[in-house]
Design a protein around this motif. Structure first.
Motif, mmCIF file in Angstrom:
data_model
loop_
_atom_site.group_PDB
_atom_site.id
_atom_site.type_symbol
_atom_site.label_atom_id
_atom_site.label_comp_id
_atom_site.label_asym_id
_atom_site.label_seq_id
_atom_site.Cartn_x
_atom_site.Cartn_y
_atom_site.Cartn_z
ATOM 1 N N LYS A 121 0.792 -1.107 0.223
ATOM 2 C CA LYS A 121 0.161 -0.443 0.007
ATOM 3 C C LYS A 121 0.972 1.053 0.039
ATOM 4 C CE LYS A 121 -4.258 -1.481 0.092
ATOM 5 N NZ LYS A 121 -5.246 -0.736 -1.064
ATOM 6 N N LYS A 122 2.162 0.794 -0.254
ATOM 7 C CA LYS A 122 3.088 2.480 -0.515
ATOM 8 C C LYS A 122 3.105 2.969 0.752
ATOM 9 C CE LYS A 122 2.597 1.628 -4.704
ATOM 10 N NZ LYS A 122 3.055 2.249 -6.031
ATOM 11 N N ILE A 312 -6.592 -3.683 -14.221
ATOM 12 C CA ILE A 312 -4.805 -3.463 -12.957
ATOM 13 C C ILE A 312 -3.793 -3.901 -14.097
ATOM 14 C CG2 ILE A 312 -6.378 -2.773 -11.805
ATOM 15 C CD1 ILE A 312 -5.628 -5.601 -10.532
ATOM 16 N N LYS A 313 -2.633 -2.463 -13.369
ATOM 17 C CA LYS A 313 -1.000 -4.092 -13.930
ATOM 18 C C LYS A 313 -0.819 -4.338 -12.430
ATOM 19 C CE LYS A 313 1.473 -0.916 -16.089
ATOM 20 N NZ LYS A 313 2.880 0.666 -15.448
ATOM 21 N N SER A 314 -0.407 -5.309 -12.508
ATOM 22 C CA SER A 314 -0.307 -6.197 -11.568
ATOM 23 C C SER A 314 1.399 -6.360 -11.150
ATOM 24 C CB SER A 314 -1.109 -7.517 -11.317
ATOM 25 O OG SER A 314 -0.797 -8.102 -12.163
ATOM 26 N N LYS A 371 -7.877 6.759 -11.610
ATOM 27 C CA LYS A 371 -6.302 6.471 -12.707
ATOM 28 C C LYS A 371 -5.328 6.217 -11.315
ATOM 29 C CE LYS A 371 -3.857 6.798 -16.471
ATOM 30 N NZ LYS A 371 -4.112 8.033 -17.876
ATOM 31 N N SER A 372 -4.335 5.550 -11.602
ATOM 32 C CA SER A 372 -2.509 5.220 -10.878
ATOM 33 C C SER A 372 -3.760 4.946 -9.069
ATOM 34 C CB SER A 372 -2.044 7.108 -10.769
ATOM 35 O OG SER A 372 -1.611 6.833 -12.098
ATOM 36 N N ASP A 373 -4.825 4.670 -8.711
ATOM 37 C CA ASP A 373 -4.918 3.890 -7.480
ATOM 38 C C ASP A 373 -4.315 2.659 -7.202
ATOM 39 O OD1 ASP A 373 -6.135 5.737 -5.980
ATOM 40 O OD2 ASP A 373 -8.344 5.241 -5.985
ATOM 41 N N ASN A 374 -3.546 2.287 -5.618
ATOM 42 C CA ASN A 374 -3.177 1.576 -5.683
ATOM 43 C C ASN A 374 -4.264 0.239 -5.503
ATOM 44 O OD1 ASN A 374 -2.567 -0.561 -2.677
ATOM 45 N ND2 ASN A 374 -0.029 0.399 -3.835
ATOM 46 N N GLU A 392 -1.817 -1.764 -10.281
ATOM 47 C CA GLU A 392 -1.854 0.315 -10.272
ATOM 48 C C GLU A 392 -3.634 -0.296 -11.080
ATOM 49 O OE1 GLU A 392 -0.247 3.353 -12.425
ATOM 50 O OE2 GLU A 392 1.272 1.958 -10.953
ATOM 51 N N ILE A 394 -5.206 1.402 -14.282
ATOM 52 C CA ILE A 394 -4.660 2.428 -16.232
ATOM 53 C C ILE A 394 -5.306 2.131 -16.790
ATOM 54 C CG2 ILE A 394 -2.322 0.794 -15.806
ATOM 55 C CD1 ILE A 394 -3.052 -1.382 -16.814
#
Length: 394
Positions: A121-122, A312-314, A371-374, A392, A394
C-alpha cells in the motif's frame, strides 16, 4: 490547534500482540467497542482514536503540558487472519504505521502479512514496537530485537525505529510519542477536487430522540485531497445498495454537508489530513451500521461513474505470507476469482483477460475507479483470503 501538523497512523500486527492495549495506553481510549470484540478479545472492525501530542521541555506527552506539536489519528486494524480485508481497508487511509511485535512470541505469520500489506500500500514510514518486554528476560528481549532487525534488513524499512515497550506497565510510551513527532508529514494536495474515502458510516441518534432533534447520517474517514466546506453539496458513490428484480443495484446519493468534525472540534472547512466525520443531510437510516463503508465522496460532478470493469497492472509476491509454511505464489489465471482492495472498498472480481502483467476483471461489487490508485490483490487459499500482490489501476 487546527494549524497543527496531522498524521494518520495505523496500528497493525499479529492477533494478541497487544495492539489495542497499546493504543488505549497512548490515547486513553479503548478502541474495541463492538460487543462481539469485547467478548472475544479481538478487533473485528477498524477502531479509531485521536490525540494531540505536547512537548514539555524534552518530554513528549498527551497531557496538556507545554506546546502542542502534532495531531494524530489512529486506526486500529484487526490482526486476525480472517479479517485481512478489513486490515487492507485500514491501510488505504493511513500515512504511517506502528507495527506491534510481542517479544514473547516474535514474528508470526500475520506479522509478515501485515508488513507486506503496508509495503504493497506504499506506506513509507513505520515505527516498530517490541511489546510485552515485561514478559521476557533481558537475553530473550535482545534475541527478539535482533530477529526484528534481521526481518526488516534489506527492505525500505530497515532504518525504522524499534522501541522496546511494555504497554501494560506503560514503559516507553513517551518514546513512541517522540517517534511519531519525527515522522515526515506527507504533502497534501488542496488544489484538486475533493476525494473523501468513507471508512465508516453511522447513525448518531439515540433511541427516543425527538424528530426535531434528529441528526443527519454521519460519514467517517479521510479526506485524501481537496477541501470540503459546510454547506457544500456532495455526492457519494457507489452509494445506496438495494435489490431490484433480484439484482443488486447501486444508486448515487446526493446530500449537503451539515457539519464537519475532527475529534471533538467542529470546523467550517477541512483540509486533507487527520480522520474526520461529516454530518450530512441524509436520512440516518441510509448510513447506519457502516452501510456506506467503502464509498467515495466528492463535490457534485467530480467523481467518475461507478464501474464493474477494471484494468490493472499487477505485481505478484514471490511467496504467500500469513501461512505457517511457505508457499510459492502461482501465476494468476483467467476465470480466477480474486479479492481486490481499492481505497476503502473491498470487491471480488473474475479475471477476464491477461496480457503480460496487465489484466481485465469483471467485478461483483462496483467501484469508483481512480487512475493510478493502488490495488491489493488477494487469492482464496484453503478458505482464507491471502494477499498475493498489488496493482495499479490503468
Amino acid at each position: 490547534m487546527s494549524e497543527l501538523p496531522e498524521l494518520n497512523v495505523g496500528v497493525i500486527g499479529h492477533i494478541d500482540h497487544g495492539k489495542t492495549t497499546l493504543l488505549s495506553k497512548i490515547t486513553g481510549k479503548f478502541t474495541d467497542t463492538h460487543s462481539e470484540e469485547l467478548k472475544r478479545g479481538i478487533t473485528i472492525k477498524l477502531g479509531y482514536a485521536e490525540i494531540t501530542i505536547y512537548k514539555d521541555g524534552s518530554k513528549y506527552t498527551t497531557e496538556k503540558k507545554g506546546k502542542p506539536v502534532r495531531y494524530i489519528s489512529f486506526i486500529d486494524a484487526p490482526g486476525h487472519e480472517m479479517l485481512m480485508a478489513t486490515m487492507l481497508s485500514g491501510a488505504a487511509i493511513i500515512d504511517a504505521a506502528i507495527l506491534v511485535i510481542a517479544a514473547n512470541e516474535g514474528i508470526k505469520p500475520q506479522t509478515k502479512e501485515h508488513f507486506i500489506a503496508i509495503k504493497a500500500k506504499k506506506i513509507k514510514e513505520i515505527i516498530i514496537v517490541q511489546n510485552k518486554i515485561d514478559l521476557v528476560t533481558k537475553e530473550q528481549a535482545l534475541k527478539n530485537y535482533q530477529e526484528i532487525k534481521n526481518f526488516i534488513k534489506g527492505t525500505s524499512y530497515e532504518d525504522s525505529p524499534i522501541i522496546p515497550v511494555s504497554a501494560q506497565q506503560e514503559i516507553n510510551i513517551d518514546k513512541i510519542l517522540e517517534a511519531l513527532c519525527e515522522i515526515k508529514i506527507p504533502e497534501r494536495d488542496t488544489k484538486k477536487a475533493p476525494q473523501f474515502l468513507v471508512a465508516r458510516s453511522f447513525d448518531i441518534n439515540k433511541p427516543g430522540t425527538k424528530i426535531e432533534d434528529l441528526k443527519g447520517g454521519v460519514l467517517g474517514g479521510i479526506l485524501k485531497q481537496g477541501i470540503l466546506k459546510v454547506g457544500e453539496e456532495i455526492e457519494i458513490k457507489p452509494g445506496l445498495s438495494f435489490k431490484k428484480t433480484n439484482q443488486q443495484v447501486y444508486e448515487t446519493l446526493t446530500t449537503k454537508i451539515v457539519s464537519l468534525h475532527k475529534g471533538n472540534e467542529s470546523l467550517k472547512e477541512v483540509n486533507p489530513g487527520a480522520s474526520i466525520s461529516i454530518e450530512t443531510g441524509l436520512d440516518p437510516f441510509l448510513t447506519k451500521a457502516d452501510s456506506l463503508n467503502g464509498s467515495l465522496a466528492s463535490t457534485k460532478g467530480n467523481l467518475p461513474d461507478i464501474t464493474y470493469k477494471l484494468k490493472i497492472k499487477s505485481q505478484l509476491f514471490e511467496e504467500v505470507l500469513g501461512t505457517e509454511t511457505s508457499k510459492k505464489v502461482d501465476p494468476i489465471k483467467t476465470k480466477e476469482f480474486l479479492m481486490l482492495s481499492v481505497s476503502t472498498t473491498i470487491t471480488v472480481g473474475t479475471v477476464e483477460t491477461i496480457k503480460g502483467n496487465e489484466m481485465d476483471l469483471y467485478l461483483n461489487i462496483p467501484i469508483v475507479a481512480i487512475k493510478s490508485d493502488n490495488v491489493g490483490i488477494a487469492r482464496n487459499i484453503n478458505g482464507h483470503w491471502r494477499l498475493i500482490g498489488f496493482g495499479e489501476i490503468i
